[in-house]
Design a protein around this motif. Structure first.
Motif, PDB file in Angstrom:
ATOM      1  N   ARG A  97       0.822  -1.208   0.000  1.00 36.70           N
ATOM      2  CA  ARG A  97       0.000   0.000   0.000  1.00 36.70           C
ATOM      3  C   ARG A  97       0.860   1.263   0.000  1.00 36.70           C
ATOM      4  O   ARG A  97       0.414   2.320   0.424  1.00 36.70           O
ATOM      5  CB  ARG A  97      -0.996   0.002   1.148  1.00 36.70           C
ATOM      6  CG  ARG A  97      -0.437  -0.171   2.542  1.00 36.70           C
ATOM      7  CD  ARG A  97      -1.613  -0.197   3.517  1.00 36.70           C
ATOM      8  NE  ARG A  97      -1.263   0.076   4.874  1.00 36.70           N
ATOM      9  CZ  ARG A  97      -1.441  -0.782   5.881  1.00 36.70           C
ATOM     10  NH1 ARG A  97      -1.939  -1.982   5.635  1.00 36.70           N
ATOM     11  NH2 ARG A  97      -1.139  -0.441   7.114  1.00 36.70           N
ATOM     12  N   GLY A  98       2.098   1.139  -0.449  1.00 36.78           N
ATOM     13  CA  GLY A  98       2.922   2.307  -0.689  1.00 36.78           C
ATOM     14  C   GLY A  98       3.787   2.762   0.460  1.00 36.78           C
ATOM     15  O   GLY A  98       4.474   3.790   0.346  1.00 36.78           O
ATOM     16  N   VAL A  99       3.810   2.005   1.556  1.00 35.77           N
ATOM     17  CA  VAL A  99       4.600   2.418   2.716  1.00 35.77           C
ATOM     18  C   VAL A  99       6.093   2.424   2.372  1.00 35.77           C
ATOM     19  O   VAL A  99       6.809   3.412   2.590  1.00 35.77           O
ATOM     20  CB  VAL A  99       4.326   1.495   3.918  1.00 35.77           C
ATOM     21  CG1 VAL A  99       5.274   1.829   5.073  1.00 35.77           C
ATOM     22  CG2 VAL A  99       2.875   1.620   4.373  1.00 35.77           C
ATOM     23  N   GLY A 100       6.582   1.309   1.833  1.00 33.51           N
ATOM     24  CA  GLY A 100       7.991   1.215   1.494  1.00 33.51           C
ATOM     25  C   GLY A 100       8.398   2.198   0.415  1.00 33.51           C
ATOM     26  O   GLY A 100       9.482   2.797   0.483  1.00 33.51           O
ATOM     27  N   SER A 101       7.553   2.389  -0.579  1.00 28.93           N
ATOM     28  CA  SER A 101       7.877   3.321  -1.662  1.00 28.93           C
ATOM     29  C   SER A 101       7.985   4.750  -1.152  1.00 28.93           C
ATOM     30  O   SER A 101       8.873   5.512  -1.562  1.00 28.93           O
ATOM     31  CB  SER A 101       6.804   3.228  -2.760  1.00 28.93           C
ATOM     32  OG  SER A 101       6.800   1.934  -3.345  1.00 28.93           O
ATOM     33  N   ARG A 143      14.161  -4.131  -7.209  1.00 30.45           N
ATOM     34  CA  ARG A 143      14.173  -4.179  -8.672  1.00 30.45           C
ATOM     35  C   ARG A 143      13.165  -3.178  -9.250  1.00 30.45           C
ATOM     36  O   ARG A 143      13.451  -2.464 -10.206  1.00 30.45           O
ATOM     37  CB  ARG A 143      13.849  -5.601  -9.141  1.00 30.45           C
ATOM     38  CG  ARG A 143      14.214  -5.872 -10.600  1.00 30.45           C
ATOM     39  CD  ARG A 143      13.572  -7.156 -11.101  1.00 30.45           C
ATOM     40  NE  ARG A 143      13.782  -8.276 -10.214  1.00 30.45           N
ATOM     41  CZ  ARG A 143      14.836  -9.098 -10.261  1.00 30.45           C
ATOM     42  NH1 ARG A 143      15.802  -8.880 -11.130  1.00 30.45           N
ATOM     43  NH2 ARG A 143      14.923 -10.127  -9.431  1.00 30.45           N
ATOM     44  N   ARG A 144      11.969  -3.135  -8.649  1.00 32.45           N
ATOM     45  CA  ARG A 144      10.933  -2.225  -9.142  1.00 32.45           C
ATOM     46  C   ARG A 144      11.356  -0.767  -9.033  1.00 32.45           C
ATOM     47  O   ARG A 144      10.878   0.080  -9.793  1.00 32.45           O
ATOM     48  CB  ARG A 144       9.622  -2.432  -8.369  1.00 32.45           C
ATOM     49  CG  ARG A 144       8.910  -3.735  -8.656  1.00 32.45           C
ATOM     50  CD  ARG A 144       7.476  -3.707  -8.164  1.00 32.45           C
ATOM     51  NE  ARG A 144       7.379  -3.463  -6.729  1.00 32.45           N
ATOM     52  CZ  ARG A 144       7.422  -4.418  -5.805  1.00 32.45           C
ATOM     53  NH1 ARG A 144       7.577  -5.695  -6.171  1.00 32.45           N
ATOM     54  NH2 ARG A 144       7.309  -4.126  -4.528  1.00 32.45           N
ATOM     55  N   HIS A 145      12.239  -0.474  -8.087  1.00 38.26           N
ATOM     56  CA  HIS A 145      12.643   0.910  -7.862  1.00 38.26           C
ATOM     57  C   HIS A 145      14.015   1.236  -8.425  1.00 38.26           C
ATOM     58  O   HIS A 145      14.624   2.242  -8.049  1.00 38.26           O
ATOM     59  CB  HIS A 145      12.593   1.206  -6.366  1.00 38.26           C
ATOM     60  CG  HIS A 145      11.185   1.268  -5.830  1.00 38.26           C
ATOM     61  ND1 HIS A 145      10.394   2.381  -5.944  1.00 38.26           N
ATOM     62  CD2 HIS A 145      10.431   0.325  -5.209  1.00 38.26           C
ATOM     63  CE1 HIS A 145       9.216   2.145  -5.396  1.00 38.26           C
ATOM     64  NE2 HIS A 145       9.212   0.905  -4.944  1.00 38.26           N
TER      65      HIS A 145
END
Length: 339
Positions: A97-101, A143-145
């Motif tokens: 839910r976007g916490v890490g991002s 990887r996504r980032h």
């Protein structure tokens, strides 16, 4: 609900506890309940320890009043000041839910504002997943980032005690190769008469050992940094075991260090290096073997040694295999350029 990112005062025990709870929960969810993590008090000691070597910053991730994760930023102050080291820990129930991002964007901005152009981190995964770690949560998030796998490491585990007969046999086999080198072992701080040579070898580890695509520069030998780290080891109730091989002229040729946690009881392999001019004499095996003999004598309650080596470091991995280590996990050293 948006994520709030809150700097933590290391003197605020309640906030440090909340930070550690999120860190430990995330690590154990991904790596197993028995995975070794920095203990709560080891973490607190490090955060509260004044340092001329690294600027440590930690943050709580909140949604409203609920802690949903933790993050950390380490900024080297003496060497490799173009690099920032970051960590993000989000327990499974708060993921996707976007916490890490949100935390990653914040940390990258902090790193850039501090003049850093490269950010590095790590992710661990089961050994069976292979070198790339495909499918593991930390590796896929990175990887996504845009984080590349700059160096692949293998964690190896050694169950103690070693058979004394094995130690005796290996030492006998090494005697001729080691020749005139002096092997010197001790418990605690590095003796004053050899600390400069020790510091020179320690400063070379990151660049003399395989470093893959990591953007790192050679460190400068610094006795003050060695002493600062020893002070932290004492504060954390850890015990250092060191072994040095010296030439007949007294020059430091090889070293190795084990550090035993006073909280979890495990021994952790820190640096091991043989100087280029002295390779080919099996000094890596000799210093590690002498250090293990001392560890068993001085800390018989220690039952496990854990070490990480680059997967490309075939010589050191062969030494570990000879001593009885077995692969137990993999770790990726990850990197992204901010420029």
């Amino acid at each position: 609900m948006s994520v709030q990112i809150e700097p933590v005062d290391p003197a605020d025990d309640e906030s440090v506890d909340a930070w550690w709870d999120a860190y430990a929960a995330a690590e154990r969810a991904d790596r197993g309940d028995d995975t070794p993590v920095w203990t709560r008090e080891e973490t607190r000691s490090a955060l509260q320890h004044p340092s001329a070597v690294v600027d440590r910053r930690i943050f709580l991730l909140r949604e409203g009043s609920e802690v949903v994760g933790s993050a950390g930023l380490g900024l080297p102050l003496k060497d490799n000041t173009h690099v920032a080291h970051l960590s993000i820990s989000v327990p499974p129930e708060h993921r996707r839910r976007g916490v890490g991002s949100a935390a990653l964007s914040y940390l990258e901005a902090e790193a850039a504002a501090s003049g850093r152009r490269v950010v590095q981190s790590t992710a661990a995964w089961p050994h069976a997943l292979g070198s790339d770690g495909a499918g593991s949560p930390g590796r896929e998030f990175a990887r996504r980032h845009g984080y590349d796998l700059a160096l692949g490491d293998v964690q190896n585990r050694l169950d103690l005690p070693l058979d004394p007969a094995l130690i005796d046999r290996l030492e006998s086999e090494l005697a001729t190769a080691v020749g005139g080198y002096r092997i010197h072992s001790w418990v605690g701080p590095v003796p004053e008469d050899v600390v400069e040579g020790w510091a020179a070898l320690d400063a070379s580890v990151d660049t003399e050992a395989p470093s893959g695509d990591l953007d790192i520069e050679p460190a400068k030998p610094d006795v003050a940094s060695i002493r600062e780290n020893e002070d932290l080891i004492t504060r954390q109730r850890r015990v250092s075991f060191g072994t040095l091989a010296s030439t007949p002229e007294g020059e430091a040729a090889a070293f190795t260090q084990l550090v035993v946690s006073g909280d979890d009881g495990n021994a952790y392999q820190w640096g091991t290096l043989v100087r280029r001019a002295d390779r080919g004499h099996r000094l890596g095996t000799a210093v590690k073997l002498a250090n293990l003999r001392m560890l068993q004598r001085e800390s018989p309650q220690t039952r496990t040694v854990l070490t990480y080596n680059a997967e490309s470091n075939t010589q050191m991995l062969a030494v570990n295999t000879l001593l009885g280590f077995r692969p137990s996990e993999r770790m990726g050293e990850l990197q992204k350029r901010l420029e």
